[in-house]
Design a protein around this motif. Sequence first.
Motif, mmCIF file in Angstrom:
data_model
loop_
_atom_site.group_PDB
_atom_site.id
_atom_site.type_symbol
_atom_site.label_atom_id
_atom_site.label_comp_id
_atom_site.label_asym_id
_atom_site.label_seq_id
_atom_site.Cartn_x
_atom_site.Cartn_y
_atom_site.Cartn_z
ATOM 1 N N LEU A 1 0.837 -1.202 0.000
ATOM 2 C CA LEU A 1 0.000 0.000 0.000
ATOM 3 C C LEU A 1 0.872 1.252 0.000
ATOM 4 O O LEU A 1 0.635 2.186 -0.765
ATOM 5 N N PHE A 2 1.898 1.254 0.838
ATOM 6 C CA PHE A 2 2.810 2.394 0.885
ATOM 7 C C PHE A 2 3.547 2.543 -0.441
ATOM 8 O O PHE A 2 3.739 3.659 -0.930
ATOM 9 N N ALA A 3 3.955 1.435 -1.053
ATOM 10 C CA ALA A 3 4.634 1.477 -2.349
ATOM 11 C C ALA A 3 3.715 2.052 -3.420
ATOM 12 O O ALA A 3 4.160 2.810 -4.282
ATOM 13 N N ALA A 4 2.445 1.709 -3.377
ATOM 14 C CA ALA A 4 1.489 2.241 -4.349
ATOM 15 C C ALA A 4 1.374 3.758 -4.225
ATOM 16 O O ALA A 4 1.377 4.483 -5.224
ATOM 17 N N ILE A 5 1.293 4.234 -2.989
ATOM 18 C CA ILE A 5 1.205 5.681 -2.761
ATOM 19 C C ILE A 5 2.497 6.363 -3.190
ATOM 20 O O ILE A 5 2.476 7.428 -3.824
ATOM 21 N N LEU A 6 3.650 5.746 -2.873
ATOM 22 C CA LEU A 6 4.928 6.307 -3.301
ATOM 23 C C LEU A 6 5.035 6.352 -4.820
ATOM 24 O O LEU A 6 5.544 7.326 -5.384
ATOM 25 N N MET A 7 4.555 5.294 -5.496
ATOM 26 C CA MET A 7 4.602 5.287 -6.961
ATOM 27 C C MET A 7 3.727 6.394 -7.540
ATOM 28 O O MET A 7 4.109 7.047 -8.515
ATOM 29 N N LEU A 8 2.567 6.606 -6.964
ATOM 30 C CA LEU A 8 1.685 7.665 -7.432
ATOM 31 C C LEU A 8 2.365 9.028 -7.281
ATOM 32 O O LEU A 8 2.407 9.827 -8.228
ATOM 33 N N CYS A 9 2.937 9.284 -6.116
ATOM 34 C CA CYS A 9 3.642 10.550 -5.877
ATOM 35 C C CYS A 9 4.899 10.656 -6.735
ATOM 36 O O CYS A 9 5.170 11.715 -7.320
ATOM 37 N N ASN A 10 5.663 9.580 -6.810
ATOM 38 C CA ASN A 10 6.894 9.543 -7.607
ATOM 39 C C ASN A 10 6.589 9.852 -9.064
ATOM 40 O O ASN A 10 7.308 10.603 -9.721
ATOM 41 N N GLY A 11 5.524 9.267 -9.592
ATOM 42 C CA GLY A 11 5.153 9.502 -10.980
ATOM 43 C C GLY A 11 4.784 10.949 -11.249
ATOM 44 O O GLY A 11 5.226 11.547 -12.234
ATOM 45 N N VAL A 12 3.976 11.529 -10.365
ATOM 46 C CA VAL A 12 3.587 12.928 -10.533
ATOM 47 C C VAL A 12 4.815 13.839 -10.454
ATOM 48 O O VAL A 12 4.981 14.762 -11.267
ATOM 49 N N LEU A 13 5.700 13.576 -9.495
ATOM 50 C CA LEU A 13 6.906 14.394 -9.371
ATOM 51 C C LEU A 13 7.836 14.221 -10.575
ATOM 52 O O LEU A 13 8.482 15.185 -11.008
ATOM 53 N N ALA A 14 7.913 13.010 -11.128
ATOM 54 C CA ALA A 14 8.741 12.791 -12.323
ATOM 55 C C ALA A 14 8.178 13.549 -13.515
ATOM 56 O O ALA A 14 8.937 14.100 -14.327
ATOM 57 N N VAL A 15 6.847 13.599 -13.629
ATOM 58 C CA VAL A 15 6.238 14.386 -14.717
ATOM 59 C C VAL A 15 6.592 15.861 -14.546
ATOM 60 O O VAL A 15 6.972 16.541 -15.510
ATOM 61 N N LEU A 16 6.499 16.377 -13.325
ATOM 62 C CA LEU A 16 6.857 17.776 -13.069
ATOM 63 C C LEU A 16 8.344 18.021 -13.333
ATOM 64 O O LEU A 16 8.726 19.075 -13.863
ATOM 65 N N GLN A 17 9.178 17.051 -12.967
ATOM 66 C CA GLN A 17 10.618 17.145 -13.228
ATOM 67 C C GLN A 17 10.859 17.196 -14.735
ATOM 68 O O GLN A 17 11.674 17.979 -15.215
ATOM 69 N N GLY A 18 10.149 16.387 -15.484
ATOM 70 C CA GLY A 18 10.280 16.378 -16.935
ATOM 71 C C GLY A 18 9.799 17.666 -17.571
ATOM 72 O O GLY A 18 10.428 18.191 -18.490
ATOM 73 N N ILE A 19 8.681 18.194 -17.069
ATOM 74 C CA ILE A 19 8.168 19.459 -17.599
ATOM 75 C C ILE A 19 9.170 20.581 -17.354
ATOM 76 O O ILE A 19 9.397 21.431 -18.220
ATOM 77 N N ALA A 20 9.797 20.578 -16.188
ATOM 78 C CA ALA A 20 10.804 21.595 -15.885
ATOM 79 C C ALA A 20 11.982 21.493 -16.837
ATOM 80 O O ALA A 20 12.548 22.509 -17.262
ATOM 81 N N ALA A 21 12.370 20.287 -17.217
ATOM 82 C CA ALA A 21 13.500 20.109 -18.132
ATOM 83 C C ALA A 21 13.122 20.487 -19.559
ATOM 84 O O ALA A 21 13.938 21.043 -20.292
ATOM 85 N N VAL A 22 11.883 20.208 -19.972
ATOM 86 C CA VAL A 22 11.457 20.521 -21.338
ATOM 87 C C VAL A 22 11.158 22.007 -21.489
ATOM 88 O O VAL A 22 11.565 22.632 -22.476
ATOM 89 N N ALA A 23 10.451 22.584 -20.524
ATOM 90 C CA ALA A 23 9.982 23.959 -20.636
ATOM 91 C C ALA A 23 11.121 24.974 -20.593
ATOM 92 O O ALA A 23 11.141 25.927 -21.361
ATOM 93 N N ASP A 24 12.059 24.765 -19.694
ATOM 94 C CA ASP A 24 13.137 25.738 -19.533
ATOM 95 C C ASP A 24 14.407 24.982 -19.187
ATOM 96 O O ASP A 24 14.555 24.506 -18.077
ATOM 97 N N ASP A 25 15.312 24.896 -20.131
ATOM 98 C CA ASP A 25 16.537 24.136 -19.916
ATOM 99 C C ASP A 25 17.462 24.758 -18.867
ATOM 100 O O ASP A 25 18.503 24.212 -18.554
ATOM 101 N N ASP A 26 17.097 25.913 -18.315
ATOM 102 C CA ASP A 26 17.944 26.567 -17.311
ATOM 103 C C ASP A 26 17.673 26.078 -15.895
ATOM 104 O O ASP A 26 18.336 26.513 -14.957
ATOM 105 N N VAL A 27 16.706 25.201 -15.708
ATOM 106 C CA VAL A 27 16.383 24.708 -14.364
ATOM 107 C C VAL A 27 17.507 23.838 -13.834
ATOM 108 O O VAL A 27 17.877 23.921 -12.677
#
Length: 158
Positions: free
Chosen positions: A43-69
Amino acid sequence: MSHQSAQPGGRPDSEIGTAWSRPKGQRAAGPGEPDPWVSGGVLFAAILMLCNGVLAVLQGIAAVADDDVYARIGSYVYELDLTGWGWIHIILGALVAATGAGLLKAAPWARFAGILFASLSLVAQFLFLPYAPVWAVIMMAIDVFVIWALASHQERTV
């Protein structure tokens, strides 16, 4: 005649070392029964995966949107354009988040997919180490826990 030595508290040796890991009065899981620690870990792993996935998407958006991050690095063996890394994180993050949601709904495909995507995330974070070292190490540790929790969970047999 079976001989079990007792400890000063009167408990047989077979109970020593496991009594602290479960609430008072709860018996140890027998053969074929899931360990409560592992079930809670899933159960904890499922919640971590959900959070990890959302944060990875945000991390990716930061890298795509502005390469200065992310800081520019020198020569790196696994060098890839930050926009490329951003798209990898967006796609992988969406898959990880969807798998975490599937685990929360107890989807039959989600456990194997969770191990697969957590493994891919582990490799991606390792390759991303020069750009965000502290974050990558934290995410790698979370991925290792997720892999352990999903791999050690056994389905309940009837």
